[in-house]
Design a protein around this motif. Structure first.
Motif, PDB file in Angstrom:
ATOM      1  N   LYS A  76       0.736  -1.201   0.087  1.00  0.00           N
ATOM      2  CA  LYS A  76      -0.205  -0.069  -0.096  1.00  0.00           C
ATOM      3  C   LYS A  76       0.850   1.154   0.080  1.00  0.00           C
ATOM      4  N   ARG A 229      -5.478   3.062   7.409  1.00  0.00           N
ATOM      5  CA  ARG A 229      -6.729   3.341   8.025  1.00  0.00           C
ATOM      6  C   ARG A 229      -7.773   2.244   7.409  1.00  0.00           C
ATOM      7  N   VAL A 230      -8.818   1.889   8.103  1.00  0.00           N
ATOM      8  CA  VAL A 230      -9.721   1.032   7.684  1.00  0.00           C
ATOM      9  C   VAL A 230     -11.218   1.864   7.572  1.00  0.00           C
ATOM     10  N   LYS A 231     -11.776   1.954   6.218  1.00  0.00           N
ATOM     11  CA  LYS A 231     -12.793   2.729   5.895  1.00  0.00           C
ATOM     12  C   LYS A 231     -14.151   1.766   5.870  1.00  0.00           C
ATOM     13  N   THR A 232     -14.862   2.121   6.786  1.00  0.00           N
ATOM     14  CA  THR A 232     -16.318   1.204   6.676  1.00  0.00           C
ATOM     15  C   THR A 232     -17.559   1.856   6.178  1.00  0.00           C
ATOM     16  N   GLU A 233     -18.022   1.190   5.060  1.00  0.00           N
ATOM     17  CA  GLU A 233     -19.139   1.650   4.369  1.00  0.00           C
ATOM     18  C   GLU A 233     -20.341   0.900   4.488  1.00  0.00           C
ATOM     19  N   TYR A 234     -21.666   1.398   5.049  1.00  0.00           N
ATOM     20  CA  TYR A 234     -22.736   0.678   5.436  1.00  0.00           C
ATOM     21  C   TYR A 234     -23.770   0.821   4.041  1.00  0.00           C
TER      22      TYR A 234
END
Length: 236
Positions: A76, A229-234
């Motif tokens: 990354k 960073r972990v990005k969370t999308e709902y």
């Protein structure tokens, strides 16, 4: 803030310390229990019998997990660097990631299948680990030169190249000499005809293994420069 807490620096630091401890701890235990000879057994010989086999399997698996995390973080980092500078081709970066993951898979196989229990599976895992590992550090050395001066310093680039060369040169006698070894006992007689081949193969195996460890040492300064960073999308 401590230096090892900067960015993702803790990943290569942990990988180097834990992997070194894996080899050294199991070697000391095997020597203490007289399960191996004092002078340069194969790395796998030090984890062939319980209880050291249990410790070797657990610690090697954790090293493999740390290797996956470190390899992906490096991928990354290079990907982000390439987005801004276009100095490294994506296919080259993905190839390095693939070889890194394959090497970690080989470590998991080695940790799961002991040398004296399931020899074929163990040998396949070891070969996958070493071959993929050599390709990985070779590609990362090339990537470092491609990214210079945006990535690492020229000293680090040269250090990585030197380590990759040492690992590649030591890998061939590891495999070639091992092919001449006919006996698989943990204790060997120095008068055996194939003993010199086993000794040479084992020495080169240790060189390759610690070359990998030294290579990840060179990641420390790079990993101070970024975080993930972990990005969370709902989605409804």
């Amino acid at each position: 803030m401590f230096w090892f807490m900067q960015g993702l620096c803790f990943l290569p630091v942990f990988l180097v310390i834990w992997s070194s401890s894996t080899f050294i701890v199991t070697y000391i235990i095997a020597l203490f229990r007289q399960d191996v000879d004092i002078i340069f057994p194969y790395i796998s010989d030090t984890g062939a019998k319980p209880p050291e086999s249990c410790i070797f399997g657990l610690m090697t698996f954790i090293s493999a997990c740390a290797g996956v995390a470190t390899t992906y973080a490096r991928y990354k980092f290079v990907e982000k660097l390439s987005e801004e500078t276009r100095v490294v081709r994506p296919c080259l970066n993905k190839s390095a990631l693939m070889f890194g993951m394959l090497s970690c898979l080989g470590m998991c196989i080695v940790a799961t299948f002991q040398e004296t229990t399931v020899t074929i599976a163990h040998d396949v895992g070891a070969l996958l680990f070493f071959v993929s590992g050599v390709f990985y550090i070779s590609l990362q050395s090339f990537i470092s030169y491609c990214a210079y001066p945006f990535g690492s310093s020229i000293i680090v680039c040269r250090a990585r190249l030197g380590i990759a060369i040492i690992a590649a040169l030591a890998f061939f006698p590891t495999v070639i000499c091992a092919s001449f070894v006919k006996q698989t006992e943990l204790h060997r007689d120095t008068q055996d005809k194939d003993y010199p081949f086993q000794l040479a193969s084992a020495v080169c195996e240790w060189i390759v293994a610690f070359s990998f460890i030294c290579f990840f040492l060179t990641y420390i300064d790079d990993f101070k420069l970024f975080t993930l960073r972990v990005k969370t999308e709902y989605e409804e």
